[in-house]
Design a protein around this motif. Structure first.
Motif, PDB file in Angstrom:
ATOM      1  N   ASN A   8       7.212  -7.978  -5.186  1.00  0.00           N
ATOM      2  CA  ASN A   8       7.634  -7.766  -3.804  1.00  0.00           C
ATOM      3  C   ASN A   8       9.114  -8.101  -3.660  1.00  0.00           C
ATOM      4  O   ASN A   8       9.554  -9.171  -4.090  1.00  0.00           O
ATOM      5  CB  ASN A   8       6.848  -8.675  -2.862  1.00  0.00           C
ATOM      6  N   VAL A  15       2.987  -7.615   0.066  1.00  0.00           N
ATOM      7  CA  VAL A  15       1.594  -7.332  -0.266  1.00  0.00           C
ATOM      8  C   VAL A  15       0.969  -8.615  -0.803  1.00  0.00           C
ATOM      9  O   VAL A  15       1.502  -9.259  -1.705  1.00  0.00           O
ATOM     10  CB  VAL A  15       1.472  -6.197  -1.303  1.00  0.00           C
ATOM     11  N   CYS A  19      -4.893  -7.437  -2.354  1.00  0.00           N
ATOM     12  CA  CYS A  19      -4.794  -5.990  -2.600  1.00  0.00           C
ATOM     13  C   CYS A  19      -5.854  -5.543  -3.608  1.00  0.00           C
ATOM     14  O   CYS A  19      -6.007  -6.138  -4.669  1.00  0.00           O
ATOM     15  CB  CYS A  19      -3.394  -5.669  -3.129  1.00  0.00           C
ATOM     16  N   PHE A  33       6.250   1.231  -0.513  1.00  0.00           N
ATOM     17  CA  PHE A  33       5.273   0.531  -1.350  1.00  0.00           C
ATOM     18  C   PHE A  33       5.222   1.147  -2.747  1.00  0.00           C
ATOM     19  O   PHE A  33       5.159   2.363  -2.897  1.00  0.00           O
ATOM     20  CB  PHE A  33       3.877   0.602  -0.715  1.00  0.00           C
ATOM     21  N   ARG A  61       0.098  -1.353   7.321  1.00  0.00           N
ATOM     22  CA  ARG A  61      -0.463  -2.692   7.528  1.00  0.00           C
ATOM     23  C   ARG A  61      -1.772  -2.598   8.314  1.00  0.00           C
ATOM     24  O   ARG A  61      -2.759  -3.264   7.990  1.00  0.00           O
ATOM     25  CB  ARG A  61       0.543  -3.576   8.274  1.00  0.00           C
ATOM     26  N   CYS A  64      -4.531  -0.769   5.940  1.00  0.00           N
ATOM     27  CA  CYS A  64      -4.914  -1.373   4.658  1.00  0.00           C
ATOM     28  C   CYS A  64      -6.338  -1.929   4.727  1.00  0.00           C
ATOM     29  O   CYS A  64      -6.628  -2.799   5.558  1.00  0.00           O
ATOM     30  CB  CYS A  64      -3.936  -2.492   4.292  1.00  0.00           C
ATOM     31  N   ILE A  69      -1.507  -6.077   3.439  1.00  0.00           N
ATOM     32  CA  ILE A  69      -0.101  -5.867   3.796  1.00  0.00           C
ATOM     33  C   ILE A  69       0.215  -6.816   4.941  1.00  0.00           C
ATOM     34  O   ILE A  69      -0.379  -6.736   6.004  1.00  0.00           O
ATOM     35  CB  ILE A  69       0.161  -4.401   4.188  1.00  0.00           C
TER      36      ILE A  69
END
Ligand code: SF4
Length: 73
Positions: A8, A15, A19, A33, A61, A64, A69
């Motif tokens: 990141n 993230v 994930c 991303f 976001r 997800c 996110i």
């Protein structure tokens, strides 16, 4: 300590390690991303630079499925 995936870039969005590598975000917003296919995680490759990119990051976001996110403020 924030549990971020590796890679990141510094900044507001990141993230989280929750994930599940569904690739939704990196396919829909590949400028923001990125996907590390070998290790199986996504990461923020570039922080939003304008209103359009900010809206896109916010949308990802919301969408997800793993709530991974995060908006760090
Ligand atoms: S949408 Fe969420 S779970 Fe899917 S790859 Fe992106 S950060 Fe990971």
């Amino acid at each position: 300590m924030l549990q971020k995936t590796p890679q990141n870039v510094p900044g507001r969005f990141y993230v989280h390690i929750n994930c599940i590598n569904c690739s939704l975000c990196s396919e829909a917003a590949g400028n923001i991303f990125g996907c590390n296919h070998e290790e199986g995680y996504e990461y923020v490759r570039k922080q939003p630079q304008n209103a359009e990119e900010l809206e896109l990051a916010e949308e990802m976001r919301r969408l997800c499925p793993a709530n991974a996110i995060r908006d760090g403020g």
